[in-house]
Design a protein around this motif. Structure first.
Motif, short mmCIF file in Angstrom:
data_model
loop_
_atom_site.label_atom_id
_atom_site.label_comp_id
_atom_site.label_asym_id
_atom_site.label_seq_id
_atom_site.Cartn_x
_atom_site.Cartn_y
_atom_site.Cartn_z
N UNK A 122 0.83 -1.20 0.00
CA UNK A 122 0.00 0.00 0.00
C UNK A 122 0.87 1.25 0.00
N UNK A 123 1.91 1.26 0.84
CA UNK A 123 2.79 2.42 0.88
C UNK A 123 3.50 2.61 -0.46
N UNK A 124 3.96 1.51 -1.06
CA UNK A 124 4.65 1.60 -2.35
C UNK A 124 3.72 2.14 -3.42
N UNK A 125 2.45 1.67 -3.43
CA UNK A 125 1.50 2.14 -4.45
C UNK A 125 1.31 3.64 -4.36
N UNK A 126 1.03 4.16 -3.16
CA UNK A 126 0.78 5.59 -3.02
C UNK A 126 2.04 6.41 -3.28
N UNK A 132 4.75 9.90 -9.25
CA UNK A 132 4.62 9.94 -10.70
C UNK A 132 3.73 11.10 -11.13
N UNK A 133 2.60 11.27 -10.45
CA UNK A 133 1.69 12.37 -10.78
C UNK A 133 2.37 13.71 -10.57
N UNK A 134 3.18 13.80 -9.55
CA UNK A 134 3.94 15.02 -9.26
C UNK A 134 4.85 15.37 -10.44
N UNK A 135 5.59 14.39 -10.94
CA UNK A 135 6.50 14.63 -12.07
C UNK A 135 5.75 15.02 -13.33
N UNK A 136 4.62 14.35 -13.59
CA UNK A 136 3.83 14.68 -14.78
C UNK A 136 3.22 16.07 -14.65
N UNK A 174 -2.79 8.70 -15.26
CA UNK A 174 -1.56 8.05 -15.72
C UNK A 174 -0.72 7.60 -14.53
N UNK A 175 -0.60 8.44 -13.51
CA UNK A 175 0.14 8.04 -12.31
C UNK A 175 -0.49 6.84 -11.63
N UNK A 181 0.05 -0.99 -11.90
CA UNK A 181 0.70 -2.07 -12.65
C UNK A 181 2.03 -2.47 -12.02
N UNK A 182 2.84 -1.49 -11.64
CA UNK A 182 4.15 -1.80 -11.09
C UNK A 182 4.03 -2.44 -9.71
N UNK A 183 3.13 -1.94 -8.88
CA UNK A 183 2.97 -2.52 -7.53
C UNK A 183 2.46 -3.95 -7.59
#
Length: 334
Positions: A122-126, A132-136, A174-175, A181-183
């Motif tokens: 859960x921590x990894x997902x958030x 990711x959303x921050x960078x986008x 997108x984030x 998917x990655x988590x």
């Protein structure tokens, strides 16, 4: 017959009944797996100092980003696309910091702090989702500055509120998709034992290193996600600033050039901080990953950068700085 300790292998989870160094069983027959974070230091005095420093940075980050968000929210003069995206960025920073800081602060004070496999996931997902959303979002903000400086007469027509909302929701979507998917891919790996995460939160590379299976596919997926989140947005930001720089050079008045630069300098500073640190971790080969370097760099982009962002924006943006001063004066007069 005396009872014997059994070593049972079920599916992909190895379960041991022998206690680990923390005085707990590494896993039980239900497949329960617990991780613990690597301590910053084993000296109580140093631990307390680290706790105080991290707590101060977290409180400054939260108070600064909340102040920016509320100031933009309540001030009609700041209801423009540029400040709309800045308010979104501040909200992301609030949740991003809160994903990492509380558990980190708890683990600093208590060396034996444990986290379960679902809790780690859960921590990894958030963390991936918000980061990711921050960078986008930073790339979206660069596009907004590009339109404002290079196409000022058509700015209100191009940057409509409908487009702004679509860009903000698209960044979140997108984030979310990349993080999910990655988590899911990472936590399909078999984790054989309860082990120490070589960091102070559940990041992708340290968790992958604890899997008892081949992770080449997962490392390749992480690299692809990193390119989507870091490289492509950074290239778009760079391209935007090439056009912005060319447009600024064409401005004849010194005041006009200074005003254009002031609206971009704070954003560019945040971009360099964010992308510079994260690229050192996620765009380097996984074979060259160093837990010690990861620990230091991770502190920068999980604690220091969220703390500095509101300071950078409020100091370099005159309208926002004036609005913050007025809001503080109103609070003092109440």
């Amino acid at each position: 017959m005396p009872s014997r300790h059994l070593s049972i292998l079920r599916g992909s989870v190895c379960v041991l009944s022998k206690p680990n160094a923390l005085g707990m069983e590494e896993a039980n027959q239900t497949g329960m797996i617990l991780f613990h974070f690597r301590p910053f230091s084993k000296l109580p005095e140093v631990q307390m100092l680290i706790f105080v420093v991290l707590l101060l940075m977290y409180l400054i980050s939260i108070s600064g980003n909340v102040s920016i968000f509320l100031t933009i929210w309540i001030n009609p003069c700041l209801h423009t696309p540029m400040y709309f995206f800045l308010a979104n960025l501040a909200a992301l920073e609030i949740f991003y910091s809160s994903t990492i800081a509380p558990l980190t602060l708890a683990s600093v004070l208590s060396e034996g702090t444990l986290i379960s496999l679902p809790g780690c996931g859960t921590q990894m997902f958030f963390f991936i989702f918000l980061g990711s959303t921050d960078c986008i979002m930073l790339a979206v903000m660069a596009y907004d500055r590009f339109v404002a400086i290079c196409h000022p007469l058509h700015y209100t027509l191009i940057m409509s509120w409908r487009l702004c909302i679509q860009l903000a929701l698209g960044s979140l979507l997108l984030g979310f998709v990349l993080a999910m998917q990655l988590t899911v891919l990472i936590f399909q790996l078999p984790f054989c034992r309860s082990k120490e995460i070589s960091l102070f939160y559940c990041d992708v590379l340290p968790v992958m290193r604890m899997a008892c299976a081949d992770t080449h596919v997962h490392e390749a997926t992480l690299f692809v996600v990193s390119v989507i989140v870091l490289t492509i947005p950074f290239l778009l930001i760079t391209l935007s600033y090439v056009f912005i720089g060319a447009a600024i050079l064409k401005i004849r008045s010194a005041e006009g050039r200074h005003r254009a630069l002031s609206t971009c300098s704070s954003h560019l500073t945040v971009v360099l901080l964010q992308y510079g640190c994260t690229s050192l971790i996620y765009l380097c080969p996984s074979s060259s990953y160093s837990p010690e370097r990861g620990q230091v760099v991770s502190v920068v982009y999980t604690f220091i950068t969220p703390m500095l962002n509101p300071l950078i924006y409020s100091m370099r943006n005159r309208d926002l700085k004036d609005s913050l001063k007025k809001a503080i004066m109103r609070l003092l007069l109440l």
